[in-house]
Design a protein around this motif. Sequence first.
Motif, mmCIF file in Angstrom:
data_model
loop_
_atom_site.group_PDB
_atom_site.id
_atom_site.type_symbol
_atom_site.label_atom_id
_atom_site.label_comp_id
_atom_site.label_asym_id
_atom_site.label_seq_id
_atom_site.Cartn_x
_atom_site.Cartn_y
_atom_site.Cartn_z
ATOM 1 N N ASP A 129 0.895 -1.156 0.000
ATOM 2 C CA ASP A 129 0.000 0.000 0.000
ATOM 3 C C ASP A 129 0.937 1.210 0.000
ATOM 4 O OD1 ASP A 129 -1.818 1.973 0.344
ATOM 5 O OD2 ASP A 129 -2.557 1.318 2.289
ATOM 6 N N ASP A 132 -0.581 4.834 2.955
ATOM 7 C CA ASP A 132 -1.662 4.453 3.854
ATOM 8 C C ASP A 132 -2.025 5.682 4.696
ATOM 9 O OD1 ASP A 132 -3.160 2.595 5.756
ATOM 10 O OD2 ASP A 132 -1.682 3.518 7.082
ATOM 11 N N GLY A 133 -3.327 5.989 4.739
ATOM 12 C CA GLY A 133 -3.759 7.176 5.489
ATOM 13 C C GLY A 133 -3.738 8.415 4.611
ATOM 14 N N SER A 134 -4.108 8.225 3.337
ATOM 15 C CA SER A 134 -4.010 9.316 2.350
ATOM 16 C C SER A 134 -4.696 10.608 2.797
ATOM 17 C CB SER A 134 -4.666 8.906 1.034
ATOM 18 O OG SER A 134 -4.149 7.713 0.591
ATOM 19 N N SER A 135 -5.741 10.491 3.623
ATOM 20 C CA SER A 135 -6.465 11.714 4.001
ATOM 21 C C SER A 135 -5.571 12.646 4.821
ATOM 22 C CB SER A 135 -7.749 11.382 4.780
ATOM 23 O OG SER A 135 -7.423 10.937 6.072
ATOM 24 N N ASN A 227 -18.293 5.878 13.176
ATOM 25 C CA ASN A 227 -19.049 4.788 12.517
ATOM 26 C C ASN A 227 -19.913 3.999 13.509
ATOM 27 O OD1 ASN A 227 -17.826 5.431 10.066
ATOM 28 N ND2 ASN A 227 -16.113 4.041 10.418
ATOM 29 N N TYR A 252 -6.933 8.081 17.565
ATOM 30 C CA TYR A 252 -7.198 7.677 16.182
ATOM 31 C C TYR A 252 -6.688 8.772 15.262
ATOM 32 C CZ TYR A 252 -9.685 5.618 12.214
ATOM 33 O OH TYR A 252 -9.992 5.023 11.015
ATOM 34 N N GLY A 254 -6.252 8.479 11.742
ATOM 35 C CA GLY A 254 -6.657 8.444 10.334
ATOM 36 C C GLY A 254 -5.629 7.753 9.463
ATOM 37 N N ALA A 255 -4.531 7.296 10.054
ATOM 38 C CA ALA A 255 -3.539 6.496 9.309
ATOM 39 C C ALA A 255 -3.228 5.259 10.147
ATOM 40 C CB ALA A 255 -2.270 7.290 9.047
ATOM 41 N N LEU A 256 -3.619 4.130 9.620
ATOM 42 C CA LEU A 256 -3.450 2.849 10.310
ATOM 43 C C LEU A 256 -2.013 2.636 10.784
ATOM 44 C CD1 LEU A 256 -4.147 -0.148 10.934
ATOM 45 C CD2 LEU A 256 -4.102 -0.572 8.483
ATOM 46 N N PHE A 270 -6.194 -1.679 17.887
ATOM 47 C CA PHE A 270 -6.740 -0.931 16.748
ATOM 48 C C PHE A 270 -7.883 -1.767 16.190
ATOM 49 C CE2 PHE A 270 -7.332 -0.100 12.310
ATOM 50 C CZ PHE A 270 -7.196 1.275 12.186
ATOM 51 N N TYR A 272 -10.778 -1.833 13.101
ATOM 52 C CA TYR A 272 -11.555 -1.348 11.952
ATOM 53 C C TYR A 272 -12.522 -2.458 11.594
ATOM 54 C CZ TYR A 272 -12.957 2.050 8.625
ATOM 55 O OH TYR A 272 -13.704 3.000 7.975
ATOM 56 N N LYS A 282 -13.154 -2.289 5.617
ATOM 57 C CA LYS A 282 -12.561 -1.407 4.614
ATOM 58 C C LYS A 282 -11.139 -1.835 4.205
ATOM 59 C CE LYS A 282 -10.993 3.341 4.061
ATOM 60 N NZ LYS A 282 -10.740 4.644 4.679
ATOM 61 N N LEU A 283 -10.415 -2.424 5.133
ATOM 62 C CA LEU A 283 -8.975 -2.633 4.901
ATOM 63 C C LEU A 283 -8.716 -3.883 4.063
ATOM 64 C CD1 LEU A 283 -7.885 -1.713 8.524
ATOM 65 C CD2 LEU A 283 -7.876 -0.236 6.504
ATOM 66 N N ARG A 284 -7.704 -3.790 3.217
ATOM 67 C CA ARG A 284 -7.401 -4.872 2.282
ATOM 68 C C ARG A 284 -6.457 -5.897 2.919
ATOM 69 N NH1 ARG A 284 -8.850 -0.036 -0.428
ATOM 70 N NH2 ARG A 284 -7.551 0.641 1.305
ATOM 71 N N GLU A 288 -2.482 -4.868 3.424
ATOM 72 C CA GLU A 288 -2.669 -4.068 4.640
ATOM 73 C C GLU A 288 -2.754 -4.971 5.872
ATOM 74 O OE1 GLU A 288 -4.796 0.120 3.676
ATOM 75 O OE2 GLU A 288 -6.122 -1.586 3.370
HETATM 76 P P1 FDP Z 1 -6.926 5.896 3.951
HETATM 77 O O1 FDP Z 1 -8.215 5.366 3.392
HETATM 78 O O2 FDP Z 1 -6.969 7.388 4.222
HETATM 79 O O3 FDP Z 1 -5.717 5.482 3.163
HETATM 80 O O4 FDP Z 1 -5.839 2.289 4.537
HETATM 81 C C1 FDP Z 1 -7.017 2.828 4.799
HETATM 82 C C2 FDP Z 1 -7.072 3.943 5.839
HETATM 83 O O5 FDP Z 1 -6.721 5.215 5.393
HETATM 84 C C3 FDP Z 1 -6.241 3.672 7.114
HETATM 85 O O6 FDP Z 1 -4.943 4.120 7.059
HETATM 86 C C4 FDP Z 1 -7.036 4.412 8.158
HETATM 87 O O7 FDP Z 1 -6.865 3.887 9.443
HETATM 88 C C5 FDP Z 1 -8.449 4.276 7.681
HETATM 89 O O8 FDP Z 1 -8.396 3.957 6.284
HETATM 90 C C6 FDP Z 1 -9.227 5.539 7.832
HETATM 91 O O9 FDP Z 1 -10.531 5.303 7.436
HETATM 92 P P2 FDP Z 1 -11.766 6.151 8.007
HETATM 93 O O10 FDP Z 1 -11.638 7.519 7.442
HETATM 94 O O11 FDP Z 1 -12.975 5.416 7.526
HETATM 95 O O12 FDP Z 1 -11.660 6.149 9.506
#
Ligand code: FDP
Length: 355
Positions: A129, A132-135, A227, A252, A254-256, A270, A272, A282-284, A288
């Motif tokens: 990946d 990870d945690g693109s947001s 959620n 938390y 936002g990046a695993l 942790f 999810y 959500k996680l692959r 991941e």
């Molecule tokens: P992201 O989609 O931003 O790449 O890998 C998926 C992941 O981030 C994890 O790093 C993170 O823990 C999770 O998704 C965040 O998802 P939520 O916004 O749904 O909490």
Amino acid sequence: MTNQQQPVAQEHALDRDCKTLSRHVLEQFQSFSAEAQDLSAIMNRIALAAKLISRRLSRAGLMAGVLGFTGEVNVQGESVKKMDVYANEVFISVFKQSGLVCRLASEELEEPYYIPENCPIGRYTLLYDPIDGSSNVDINLNVGSIFSIRQQEGNDIDGEARDLLQDGRNQIAGGYILYGPSTILVYSIGNGVHSFILDPSLGEFILSQENIQIPKHGPVYSTNEGNFWQWNEAIRDYTRYVHRHEGYTARYSGALVGDLHRILLQGGVFIYPGTVKKPEGKLRLLYETAPLAFLVEQAGGKASTGTQDILDVVPEKLHARTPLIIGSKEDVDLVESFIQDRARRDSDEAVVAGS
Ligand code: FDP
């Protein structure tokens, strides 16, 4: 410091600076076998990818065209960021001419990337990946990369990569890179978990901690409580439990990778989970949850879907997803106990309703 102590201290500092990642991998094998050399070289390439991504991230806000979305949607149905594309290409570029891998499979690629015939082809597959945690990318918070190494089985003549659809115990190595205040690489080749810090002045990952053991229990629970109403009752029961008992704290990011790194060092869990609408979560799995499960088990922790060890899950497809409950053994056991309780109650109720 006396004159005698000075050379000793200097020697220690030099020793530490020479504990590079590639040397460490070779030491783990205690041999110069072909496998040891391949794995050492693969880790060296992953380290190069990490340095390139780290360099880009550290200047991202100063360069044009680095942050933000590309306008495209990936195979997962997620909007792609420019950093996702860059990091994905970095891994391909560093491995293309290496002669170490035959394929790369990533979150950003619908199908695996096969090393072209005019390049040297190796016997390993890299699954990753890239970001990870693109947001977190656009706001200068920590992000990560996750990787897993598997050996190719058979010759994959039809190009379907079916040999990758195996459980996580088949992994040869797993790990992650955390791009935070410092860039940290954590890996395992099935012989403990070890972490390295990028020393920018040397351009090398230097050993920082060997044989990391995750605490049996920790105070942190790390999950997206936004959620809550989409989860099933068992996960809500667990969340209510930690709200009502002393000694728990939520973290938390936002990046695993960042959240898991905290838990690896300080303990906790942790989560999810799946939701009522998307029980698979959500996680692959392949790039991941399985590599992180491999790592955490090596550190004495546990990783579960809630009903099964992550490392026992056999995916049906390359981009299969799993729920993830990972961290300190006692904390993962506790979450599982809520899931088992609910399942028991549901089946009792079903019996009563049927009688
Ligand atoms: P992201 O989609 O931003 O790449 O890998 C998926 C992941 O981030 C994890 O790093 C993170 O823990 C999770 O998704 C965040 O998802 P939520 O916004 O749904 O909490």
